[in-house]
Design an enzyme around this catalytic site. Sequence first.
Site: not given
Length: 563
Positions: A43-44, A46-49, A51, A67, A172
Amino acid sequence: MQVYCSKQHRNNGGNRFCIHCGEPLPLVFGQVVDNRYRIIRQLGQGGFGRTYLAEDSHNSNQACVLKEFAPQVQAQQDLEKAKELFEREASVLKTLQHPQIPRFHASLQVQIGSKDFFFLVQDYIDGINYYQLLEERQSQGKAFSEEEVVNILKQILSVLSYIHSRDVVHRDISPDNLIWRRSDHQPMLIDFGGVKQLPASQGFWLTHLGVNNTLLGKKGYAPEEQLRQGKVFFNSDLYSLAVTALVLLTGKEPQNLYDSYQGIWYWEKEIKVSKRLESVLKKMLAYRPSDRYEKAAQILPDLSSTMTSKSLNTYVTKLRTMVVAPGRKRVNTLISKFHNQVSGVNQNITMPVWMRPFAISLGGTALVVFTGAATWAVVNSIISSVASVSIPTISLPSLPSLPNPLGGLGSSKGANDISQILQRREQLEIPEGFFMQFVDNLFYAEKPELNGRSLTSGQADAELRDEWVVIAGDLLNQIERANLSTAARRQLGRYSSQNERIWRQQARAGQWRNYTINQLNKDTNEKFDQLFPGQERGKLNQQTFGQLWYAIADDQVSKVKIR
């Protein structure tokens, strides 16, 4: 199947770690985590992992979100800080029970290969985020109305009031962290990865990631105290929510509404809203936290005092179906099926972008639907014949079981094809306006004799509609083969020569180390020529293939740019 790490190194699908840099690779379709969760798609990231959408085999294959904790950091102290943030999110989510926050299911520690991986499991929200909604509105030259934004503010303020009452700050809030839920059209607040639980005795927090402050939040959306000092208060969330409201109202990014030199917002020049909403937004956006509302609950009375809340379907204008009816009797029959599902049509209904070049058949004849007064006049002539007209709840992007202008008069094949095309486009997060314009451009290039004519829903144009769908599918295949980052795909349709000017400035300033603009052109041209042979680079349409060239270059810049 080939799998790529964030640095675009190529790996075999069976690998779990990049053979070039050791980075954990994305989980692939069909892979099972913890003997329970089957991966459907990513799905997406980011900087930490990352999803993923997954199926829970222990719960009737119900859809859920996994996630993954896979931070892109090297130093041990940075890894520990990232893990702290991840565990914090899990601990906070366990305590939150609200209908507009994805429900927390579990946290997992799973060994894959020789390493441990951590996952959070949450509800999957079937919907589309508000940034994507805004992009689709903009493709029609629109943004969100004041009534819609007030309704969104009220909904999310109630959610913030709830989490703040539990000493939780989101940190956020932005349009892409709000999801329009298809089932009931309510906004959902997602992504609590930056969440902070404030001690009762502490009004702000400050952590360190390595030698630098952990300044979480999106530039433009987060207030100064959060981005520059790492401090956060409850009304820091209120500031971010107000910026989100401005973006939805104006269709412009925060940096285009803010004078950083003087430290003031000038959005009033862009739009006109009621005095009450203007006053509320200004107070939420105050530079000093002490000048803002202290709590979310304080804003609700001010929003309601002079505005009547309307029950709005915030996505009526994006209704992805049109009625094909042989006559007035048929129209009334179709309308009766819709009755008592949703009431109060208060917005103009326009022809969806994705329907072009298809026309709509009404009253047995093909009718080209225009925007504005002409559209409303046509639709109103139908609506006025009944006391109450309701629009069905539609699970986008799937097409409802109504007579379908894409499938011809006697076949559902076209409906299935276009449904798959829409799903793939949405999964890839390619802006709808860009994609539909691109497909139309390719279609009319192959059929120049049809240029200027919209296809009808009749059997005579069935083969032409099938050709349009084939072209759309081929284009999606080409974009997938380009292996563009999510950020680059989202930007398609927005690239311009300004991007090239920025890249030249960065290269001259030494931000690319020893990499040069000539090398960027060479590398981009090589990849572009492999993917799109036969396209003359000097004659590229800047709104179609030129956008793909820019996207490839953008990803290359991301790899060489000094962070």
